[in-house]
Design an enzyme around this catalytic site. Structure first.
Site, short mmCIF file in Angstrom:
data_model
loop_
_atom_site.label_atom_id
_atom_site.label_comp_id
_atom_site.label_asym_id
_atom_site.label_seq_id
_atom_site.Cartn_x
_atom_site.Cartn_y
_atom_site.Cartn_z
N VAL A 1 -1.78 -14.97 31.60
CA VAL A 1 -1.03 -15.70 30.57
C VAL A 1 0.44 -15.31 30.56
O VAL A 1 1.33 -16.17 30.58
CB VAL A 1 -1.66 -15.47 29.17
N HIS B 1 -3.64 -5.18 0.79
CA HIS B 1 -3.07 -5.60 2.08
C HIS B 1 -3.07 -7.14 2.18
O HIS B 1 -4.09 -7.73 2.54
CB HIS B 1 -3.88 -5.01 3.24
N GLU C 1 -1.75 -8.89 4.43
CA GLU C 1 -1.70 -9.33 5.83
C GLU C 1 -3.08 -9.56 6.43
O GLU C 1 -3.20 -10.23 7.46
CB GLU C 1 -0.92 -8.31 6.68
N CYS D 1 0.84 -1.20 0.00
CA CYS D 1 0.00 0.00 0.00
C CYS D 1 0.88 1.26 0.00
O CYS D 1 1.56 1.54 -0.98
CB CYS D 1 -0.98 -0.03 1.17
#
EC number: 6.3.5.2
Length: 523
Positions: free
Chosen positions: A236, A179, A181, A85
């Protein structure tokens, strides 16, 4: 084991909301990568010695004189470069092409016609019925490339974007206007795999097992035979940190679990059972409920409550650390997004989000070294590491719980009575979500205690008791959220159970506010 940091991708961040997704996808492929602000120096890039470079998207316009530019060295480093992009646009501009603003902005789904099959698009096609390969992609751009730099060819087009992809195979430079991703780009992960593995030649050895082995070796090298202290919350990050350290240094790890009285039902006992009994960690439980509640008396403001909870925690933890006179290191569960958010930009133009409480060193009075075995890892990677270390999936995939605990789920002043009622009500809510199969369908669910009384009827009598609100949301990134449309019969069952089983609560309401305008937590 091969060096898991030997092959690595450098991602330069131009400010896109999707940039961290690029890094997570590259890691998912099995390759180490780091995310840096776009205005890095040539020296920093040389020292990092990347195997390939990805230029992210961004909100700026390449047509502006002061718009961000990639360091010139990026194109002289002799490694493959992928522009995404805005990254494609600045690559085109910097190498002698042209970009301009477009009257036809593209946002959302688009289909790219592949004009030439270069190494980036090898074996990619989302429309097998078409004579010409096509990709289903996600666009989000205003500007577009209008003239290619020398040596480039057009590899993809859309009806409104004649240069939707470009490549210079000789120099291994590639640009895509979409994009790859995001999950909406169907073959996005395959495209990134082509770039990272096939074009850059990276080995895919970034795996949970290798990460654990590397982390253990680095901990041993850093602390040697020294003793380490860790504040274990049962969350976590601190849990995985504890198990990595325990594997590396065994009984030289001292875990301090501060039970502040603001935890969920039976959570303190569960932490001790899990880490003390099951994993055999050296763990000290500090029952500090009375101390926290005393400090919180009379405080109604949410921010003041947060600060007081943080202050008392530091005081309690500091007192315990001083009892461990041989300790030389403090371990923290800092993860990679914390590091990214706290990274300083050289020019001040790069988008730095916030300073994080885990990054930036220790209080001056704590003369301890710092151990952060998770600082290279994203949250999803931490969970995978935890699973490989033997933590149960239901613990690793539990909904987020705020640092101040019930301190921000009891509105106004915090009292033990309120916390006890809230714990019981919340446990019923979560239990019924599990039983009905809804727990993992929602992103976060919890109960809020409202310090107001409402009339109720129990038997033949009327009484005034407290009100709680149930909250369940669906979200991808926690930046925006929709309230979860739980079935009415499920809500009715939860309400009946809470009112009948928790003496002191007479009314249950359900929060149907989205984010925005509301936040997910009430305080």
């Amino acid at each position: 084991m091969d060096n898991i940091h030997n092959h690595k991708i450098l991602i330069l961040d131009f400010g896109s909301q999707y940039t961290q997704l690029i890094a997570r996808r590259v890691r998912e492929i099995g390759v180490y990568c780091e995310l840096w602000a776009w205005d890095v120096t040539e020296q920093q890039i040389r020292e990092f010695n990347p195997t390939g470079i990805i230029l992210s998207g961004g909100p700026e316009s390449t047509t502006e004189n002061d718009s961000p530019r990639a360091p010139e060295y990026v194109f002289d480093a002799g490694v493959p470069v992928l522009g995404v992009c805005y990254g494609m646009q600045t690559m085109a501009m910097q190498l002698g092409g042209l970009t301009e603003g477009s009257a036809h902005r593209e946002f959302g789904y688009a289909q790219v016609d592949l004009q030439a099959t270069d190494s980036l698009f090898a074996q990619l096609n989302d429309d097998l019925d078409s004579a010409q390969p096509k990709l289903d992609v996600w666009m989000s751009h205003g500007d577009k490339v209008t003239r290619l730099p020398e040596g480039f060819q057009v590899t993809g087009t859309t009806p409104t974007c004649p240069i939707a992809a470009m490549s210079d195979e000789k120099r291994h430079f590639y640009g895509v206007q979409f994009h790859p991703e995001v999950t909406h780009t169907k073959s996005g992960l395959a495209l990134l795999t082509n770039f990272v593995v096939n074009i850059c030649g990276c080995a895919t050895n970034w795996t949970p097992e290798n990460i654990i082995e590397d982390a253990v070796a680095r901990i041993k090298a850093q602390v040697g035979d020294d003793e380490v202290i860790l504040g274990l919350s049962g969350g976590v990050d601190s849990s995985v940190t504890a198990l990595l350290l325990h594997r590396a240094i065994g009984k030289n790890l001292h875990c301090v679990f501060v039970d502040n009285g603001l935890l969920r039902l039976n959570e303190g006992d569960q932490v001790m059972e899990m880490f003390g009994d099951k994993f055999g960690l050296n763990i000290i439980r500090v029952n500090a409920e009375e101390r926290f509640l005393d400090a919180l008396k009379g405080i109604h403001d949410p921010e003041a409550k947060r600060k007081m909870i943080g202050k008392v925690f530091v005081d309690v933890f500091d007192e315990e650390s001083h009892k461990q006179t041989s300790v030389k290191w403090l371990a923290q569960g800092t993860i990679y997004p914390d590091v990214i958010e706290s990274a300083a930009s050289k020019t001040g133009k790069a988008h730095v989000i916030k300073s994080h409480h885990n990054v930036g060193g220790l209080p001056d009075y704590m003369k301890l070294g710092l151990v952060e075995p998770l600082r290279e890892l994203f949250k999803d990677e931490v969970r995978k590491i935890g699973l490989a270390l033997g933590l149960p999936a239901e613990m690793l995939n539990r909904h987020p719980f705020p640092g101040p605990g019930l301190g921000v789920r009891v509105l106004g002043e915090i009292k033990k009575e309120y916390c006890d009622l809230l714990r019981k009500a919340d446990a019923i809510f979560i239990e019924e979500l599990y039983n009905s199969g809804w727990y993992y369908k929602v992103s976060q669910a919890f109960t809020v205690f409202l310090p107001v009384k409402s009339v109720g009827v129990m038997g033949d009598g009327r009484k005034y008791d407290w009100v709680v609100s149930l909250r369940a949301v669906e979200t991808i990134d926690f930046m925006t959220a929709h309230w979860a449309q739980l079935p009415y019969d499920l809500l009715g069952k939860i309400s009946n159970r809470i009112i009948n089983e928790v003496d002191g609560i007479s009314r249950v309401v359900y929060d149907v506010s989205g984010k925005p305008p509301a936040t997910i937590e009430w305080e």
